[in-house]
Design an enzyme around this catalytic site. Sequence first.
Site, PDB file in Angstrom:
ATOM      1  N   SER A 224       0.846  -1.187   0.000  1.00  0.00           N
ATOM      2  CA  SER A 224       0.000   0.000   0.000  1.00  0.00           C
ATOM      3  C   SER A 224       0.893   1.252   0.000  1.00  0.00           C
ATOM      4  O   SER A 224       1.666   1.434  -0.928  1.00  0.00           O
ATOM      5  CB  SER A 224      -0.965  -0.035   1.184  1.00  0.00           C
ATOM      6  OG  SER A 224      -2.020   0.864   1.006  1.00  0.00           O
TER       7      SER A 224
ATOM      8  N   ASP B 151      -9.671  -3.814  -5.727  1.00  0.00           N
ATOM      9  CA  ASP B 151      -9.174  -2.967  -4.647  1.00  0.00           C
ATOM     10  C   ASP B 151      -9.744  -1.559  -4.803  1.00  0.00           C
ATOM     11  O   ASP B 151      -9.626  -0.949  -5.864  1.00  0.00           O
ATOM     12  CB  ASP B 151      -7.644  -2.932  -4.687  1.00  0.00           C
ATOM     13  CG  ASP B 151      -7.025  -2.313  -3.457  1.00  0.00           C
ATOM     14  OD1 ASP B 151      -7.719  -1.582  -2.729  1.00  0.00           O
ATOM     15  OD2 ASP B 151      -5.832  -2.560  -3.214  1.00  0.00           O
TER      16      ASP B 151
ATOM     17  N   HIS C  52      -8.438  -5.007  -1.228  1.00  0.00           N
ATOM     18  CA  HIS C  52      -7.167  -4.427  -0.793  1.00  0.00           C
ATOM     19  C   HIS C  52      -6.329  -5.423  -0.008  1.00  0.00           C
ATOM     20  O   HIS C  52      -5.109  -5.379  -0.042  1.00  0.00           O
ATOM     21  CB  HIS C  52      -7.443  -3.182   0.065  1.00  0.00           C
ATOM     22  CG  HIS C  52      -6.228  -2.353   0.328  1.00  0.00           C
ATOM     23  ND1 HIS C  52      -5.499  -1.756  -0.667  1.00  0.00           N
ATOM     24  CD2 HIS C  52      -5.601  -2.020   1.492  1.00  0.00           C
ATOM     25  CE1 HIS C  52      -4.488  -1.081  -0.132  1.00  0.00           C
ATOM     26  NE2 HIS C  52      -4.527  -1.225   1.171  1.00  0.00           N
TER      27      HIS C  52
END
Length: 731
Positions: A574, A660, A695
Amino acid sequence: MTATPQVPQPPHARKVPVERSHHGDVFVDEYEWLRDKESPEVVQHLEAENAYQEAVTADQEPLREAIFQEIKGRTLETDLSVPGRKDGWWYFTRTAEGKDYPVFCRVAAADSGDPLADWTPPVVEADVVLEGEQILLDGNAEAEGQPFFSMGGTAVTRDGHLYAYAVDNAGDERFTVRIKDLRTGELLPDMIEGAFYGLAFSPDGSRLFYTVVDETWRPHQVRVHVLGTPVEQDELLYQEDDAGMWLGFDLSAERTHLVVASSCSEYSEVRLLDFSDPGAGLRTVIPRDARILYEAEPFELDGVDGVLLTHDRDAVNSMVSFAAWDQLPRPLEEQEWVTLVPHSDKVRVNGTAILKDFIVLSVRQDTLERVQFLPREGLGTAQQAEPVEPGFEDDLFTAYLSGADYAAPMVRLGYTSFFTPTRVYDFVLPTVDAPAGELLLRREQPVLGGYDRGDYVATREWAEASDGALIPLSVLRHRSVQADGTAPGLVYGYGSYEASMDPSFGVARLSLLDRGVVFVIAHIRGGGELGRRWYEQGKKLAKKNTFTDFIAATDHLVSAGWMDPRRIAALGGSAGGLLMGAVANLAPEKYAAIVAQVPFVDALTTILDPELPLSALEWEEWGNPITDPDVYAYMKSYTPYENVRETAYPKIAAVTSFNDTRVLYVEPAKWVQVLREKSTGSEPVVLKIEMEGGHGGASGRYVQWRERAWDYAFIADAVGARDLLPGAGLR
């Protein structure tokens, strides 16, 4: 004559130049067209990327399978949680071998008049059904036939009759809420589509509170559903119109109020709804114009009603104060607050919880998350007592509050360290006769396969940054590995949003350590390990400190002899994936491989478009490049996608998910194209995309284990650590 095996060739996306112009600067993006996820051509291209990575990494399949079997072999697959009490019931989960998801259960609690006995959880055994045990929800049944399954929150009415739960079957973190009557097992006709995380019933159980996201996936509304009425008639309790603010809610400690909070990383605004007088509406505690980052909930001090504030007013590391209600309407500079926990440069106050006789403090000191208990008797006076902190045996650990009831005689704590499996404690609150309280170990996560924590070592080291700052490192290794400069290494980092990479146990990590890999967590600036200033030194126009800290940490590990400079990999996800992209551009020669999970590598493009998911919320973290040319220029100088250069890049794996909603798949899809174009080396760059995950990747635990095995096999292969150390591994 033996045919020469064909070398897999990466897919080449066609180029469609798109100009992006801001502050007199023009950037030509040739792969922006990959953003159209509805395009069959885009889907076909992504499937080709998967085929390419499968071909390139095919020889790692035996290693992946070995690591998966090690994870599986160390995990007690038929397992359960320690029951936690809420009102008149004990709630817990069961997992079964071969099943991906937990089963949510409960059993009635006793009220004998002996508080300690009544709050002692029942003993739950695998495959043994307790008398009166009820199944609330079977996650496996809910997931059957679905490509994805995740829960986004649950709530139970105080009488225990109704159970609300939120389910995501796409991975996009938009949930469908259903309500079950636990007396009959039947679902009510009420069904709420498109809800976000978080659910709460009103005290009488007639209303359900939930949040809704806007088109940019920002939670912006709190709504109220009256059971038995059409969802279309749900009341809008509050709407947050500031695109840079995140909206959420919770119940107050005594469940007398709904606490609605709008916040960003730099300031917040809290409103309270009094359930005894809901018609009065929401009451603002401190307006956002004060630019104070705070949390608040109702509190009584010496018979005076007000709010307990955890805040950063003149306190960069935050402090705890009490403000009476009659103070809050006054101008801020005229308000008189009572200091309960003063500010400290060495202690970061992260939050509080209110109990009948104590305030629970979540604090960070010496990089570690701790829990303290401050007696309410004498609070705010000269007779105020010192907080009580339970003691633990590890040097590097994480202790946290995991459950508390306002009037219970004990609270639930979680505890873990790098090599101590997660423990569940009940902490009996201090009394006159037992002023230190008492820790009661309820359970330690079982680890199978002959696990012995004595086989591993965790130590703290400090690397020096280019500006002299000292960067804490957590160095994890098998005890047989020495600092002789020959070991393979993995450096992990995140460094954003004041998120701390705290000590925690990980079964999968053992597979790398057993292969001689020195696993190091670099607690770089932008994280919260050394308090609020540590975070502020790694955000906005100081963001590059995050990247250079990671490289300095790598250099330290080499000079200290922990890693062979030719056998180092880097890992981050991320915002940590942005870190990976920046490090790849700054120092590609220092790494044999880089794994970037759901990487935020096209950050400038994303943040320049406030219509994209969460973009406006990022302005407080990175700055606003739309309005500020200095922020634009600074971000453009480090954003990975725009700074790929002609150099020899190491092996790179970008791992992402098609659905995501936080970091869109298009960012790594574009990034790998440019990396391949400009790299002057011969190492492969692959994109691994989960076509049905979110995600966090896929949802089932077995699939998640295989995903972790893929990442670790890629790393172990790249650093020459495919084989187990002598005597290591499952036993």
